[in-house]
Write a protein that holds these residues in place. Structure first.
Motif, mmCIF file in Angstrom:
data_model
loop_
_atom_site.group_PDB
_atom_site.id
_atom_site.type_symbol
_atom_site.label_atom_id
_atom_site.label_comp_id
_atom_site.label_asym_id
_atom_site.label_seq_id
_atom_site.Cartn_x
_atom_site.Cartn_y
_atom_site.Cartn_z
ATOM 1 N N SER A 78 0.857 -1.177 0.000
ATOM 2 C CA SER A 78 0.000 0.000 0.000
ATOM 3 C C SER A 78 0.899 1.234 0.000
ATOM 4 C CB SER A 78 -0.886 0.008 1.243
ATOM 5 O OG SER A 78 -0.128 0.388 2.378
ATOM 6 N N PRO A 79 0.408 2.364 -0.468
ATOM 7 C CA PRO A 79 1.239 3.584 -0.500
ATOM 8 C C PRO A 79 1.809 3.921 0.873
ATOM 9 C CG PRO A 79 -0.770 3.931 -1.741
ATOM 10 C CD PRO A 79 -0.915 2.596 -1.075
ATOM 11 N N ILE A 133 5.246 7.644 -5.019
ATOM 12 C CA ILE A 133 4.557 7.034 -3.880
ATOM 13 C C ILE A 133 3.479 7.969 -3.355
ATOM 14 C CG2 ILE A 133 4.819 6.176 -1.519
ATOM 15 C CD1 ILE A 133 7.693 5.345 -2.240
ATOM 16 N N VAL A 134 3.847 9.255 -3.218
ATOM 17 C CA VAL A 134 2.876 10.234 -2.726
ATOM 18 C C VAL A 134 1.692 10.332 -3.683
ATOM 19 C CG1 VAL A 134 2.482 12.673 -2.199
ATOM 20 C CG2 VAL A 134 4.620 11.563 -1.467
ATOM 21 N N ARG A 135 1.988 10.413 -4.973
ATOM 22 C CA ARG A 135 0.919 10.535 -5.976
ATOM 23 C C ARG A 135 -0.034 9.341 -5.925
ATOM 24 N NH1 ARG A 135 4.161 11.124 -10.117
ATOM 25 N NH2 ARG A 135 4.640 13.316 -9.726
ATOM 26 N N GLU A 136 0.575 8.160 -5.795
ATOM 27 C CA GLU A 136 -0.239 6.943 -5.730
ATOM 28 C C GLU A 136 -1.136 6.969 -4.486
ATOM 29 O OE1 GLU A 136 2.112 3.399 -5.563
ATOM 30 O OE2 GLU A 136 0.337 2.099 -5.449
ATOM 31 N N GLY A 137 -0.553 7.463 -3.392
ATOM 32 C CA GLY A 137 -1.333 7.528 -2.157
ATOM 33 C C GLY A 137 -2.527 8.468 -2.276
ATOM 34 N N ILE A 138 -2.325 9.560 -2.992
ATOM 35 C CA ILE A 138 -3.425 10.501 -3.198
ATOM 36 C C ILE A 138 -4.485 9.874 -4.101
ATOM 37 C CG2 ILE A 138 -4.067 12.731 -4.184
ATOM 38 C CD1 ILE A 138 -1.202 13.693 -3.458
ATOM 39 N N GLY A 141 -6.615 7.424 -2.508
ATOM 40 C CA GLY A 141 -7.460 7.945 -1.439
ATOM 41 C C GLY A 141 -6.958 7.699 -0.033
ATOM 42 N N VAL A 142 -5.700 7.274 0.107
ATOM 43 C CA VAL A 142 -5.198 7.059 1.468
ATOM 44 C C VAL A 142 -4.470 8.296 1.997
ATOM 45 C CG1 VAL A 142 -5.037 4.562 1.159
ATOM 46 C CG2 VAL A 142 -3.034 5.994 0.703
ATOM 47 N N PHE A 143 -3.950 9.124 1.081
ATOM 48 C CA PHE A 143 -3.352 10.393 1.506
ATOM 49 C C PHE A 143 -4.323 11.525 1.181
ATOM 50 C CE2 PHE A 143 1.228 8.700 0.692
ATOM 51 C CZ PHE A 143 1.176 7.975 1.874
ATOM 52 N N LYS A 144 -4.125 12.636 1.858
ATOM 53 C CA LYS A 144 -5.009 13.782 1.652
ATOM 54 C C LYS A 144 -5.003 14.221 0.184
ATOM 55 C CE LYS A 144 -5.065 16.006 6.191
ATOM 56 N NZ LYS A 144 -4.029 15.352 7.037
ATOM 57 N N PRO A 145 -6.155 14.538 -0.348
ATOM 58 C CA PRO A 145 -6.235 14.864 -1.776
ATOM 59 C C PRO A 145 -5.582 16.199 -2.141
ATOM 60 C CG PRO A 145 -8.361 15.157 -0.699
ATOM 61 C CD PRO A 145 -7.456 14.542 0.314
ATOM 62 N N ASP A 146 -5.432 17.076 -1.169
ATOM 63 C CA ASP A 146 -4.904 18.400 -1.504
ATOM 64 C C ASP A 146 -3.399 18.523 -1.245
ATOM 65 O OD1 ASP A 146 -5.337 18.097 1.188
ATOM 66 O OD2 ASP A 146 -5.637 20.248 1.542
ATOM 67 N N LEU A 147 -2.709 17.413 -1.044
ATOM 68 C CA LEU A 147 -1.255 17.485 -0.838
ATOM 69 C C LEU A 147 -0.557 17.973 -2.102
ATOM 70 C CD1 LEU A 147 -0.394 14.148 1.052
ATOM 71 C CD2 LEU A 147 -0.508 16.469 1.997
#
Lengths: 192, 192
Positions: A78-79, A133-138, A141-147
DNA sequence: CCTACCGATCGGTAGG
DNA sequence: CCTACCGATCGGTAGG
């Protein structure tokens, strides 16, 4: 079955120590030779010149990072797990290669143009790894969408790279524990 | 009413540029002199020696950090506001003094023992500043109670210090915006 | 791997 | 601020 080190490898090792302590330009070939119990001129029976030492040390460090981090791209995590794992491996490489890592981060500006470009390219690749990794997480939907992907990657890279300035072996925390603490704080924040 | 710069100040300024680009030992006094349109020996009419330049640049950087950060200790802000403000001022100093900040972070190891100690003491003071903010935040219940104060301060310091390696003037984000983004991420975390 | 040496360059000074 | 110079040290080589 202790691995036998070639004289050449011994030279690289001592060069790593001295370059990381004093810097490349502040270390003379005679300094280096005397630490190996030989005369300055004798070094040139084993190596071609001073810059070869710097190139080799920088390449060693880059290779350690690559071997450790690059396979992560293909791994099915997972991211969040992937980011944590990348940080763990990254700090692990720094912690177990403190001298070459220090030379890598500090002295690469003194490389000749070709070797210099290899380092900047390498840095872009590592930037790319963390940004992906950050992009994938966004996206998942596991990382904040506005990062901001770039800024987020910079923040993570700051944490893992800056360790070379303060980490010293023998401390209470190992590399993985440091990475886990950093990852915990980054994932869920400092605020209660 | 343009401020008139003494020759001495001009020398410091060019030394800052060259030391930050090439490093202290890779910059010769003749390099420096030629950038000022004079002969190598003429520099010594204005300065006492090469190390004075390094000491002065490092002190300039430390003074900028101190002037900006130290008054924060007395200001009546919530721990969260104080941490955000510290990061903002810290990155602001780096951004507006990129060359001296780079010399400060990169070349302080080449200082003589006395000046060297001043830098390590300074670093401890800054560490203390950030640790106090974190500690206060935990005590007041605004930060997570299980934070490791030292590690948390390292994480914040990584972010603000590492900026000198990638920040370049003229980018989209100003120093305060970078600090705010970092602070946002640190406060509430990356996880959705 | 050593001895002896090379030309170049270093930080710094004297005298003007 | 320049000219001319100092001793020291630099990276590197030749010949053994």
């Amino acid at each position: 079955m202790t691995q036998q080190k070639t004289r050449r490898e011994q030279i690289y090792e001592v060069a790593g120590t001295l370059f990381s302590e004093r810097g490349y330009h502040a270390t003379s070939m005679r300094d280096l030779a005397s630490h190996l119990g030989m005369q300055g001129g004798s070094l040139y029976a084993h190596i071609s010149g001073k810059e070869e030492l710097l190139v080799e040390l920088v390449n060693q460090a880059a290779a350690q990072f690559d071997e450790s981090l690059m396979p992560l791209r293909e791994e099915n995590l997972s991211p969040e797990e992937k980011l944590r794992e990348a940080m763990g491996r990254h700090i692990d490489v720094v912690a177990h290669n403190l001298e070459t890592a220090t030379v890598f981060f500090h002295e690469w500006k003194h490389l000749s143009p070709e070797a210099y470009k290899k380092v900047t390219d390498w840095r872009d690749t590592i930037d790319g790894l963390y940004r992906d990794i950050v992009r994938e997480g966004i996206e998942k939907g596991v990382f904040k969408p506005d990062l901001d992907v770039k800024m987020t990657a910079y923040l993570v890279l700051s944490a893992v790279n800056w360790t070379y300035t303060w980490y010293r072996p023998g401390g209470k925390l190992g590399a993985r524990q440091i990475a886990d603490q950093f990852a915990d704080m980054l994932m869920s924040g400092l605020r209660k």
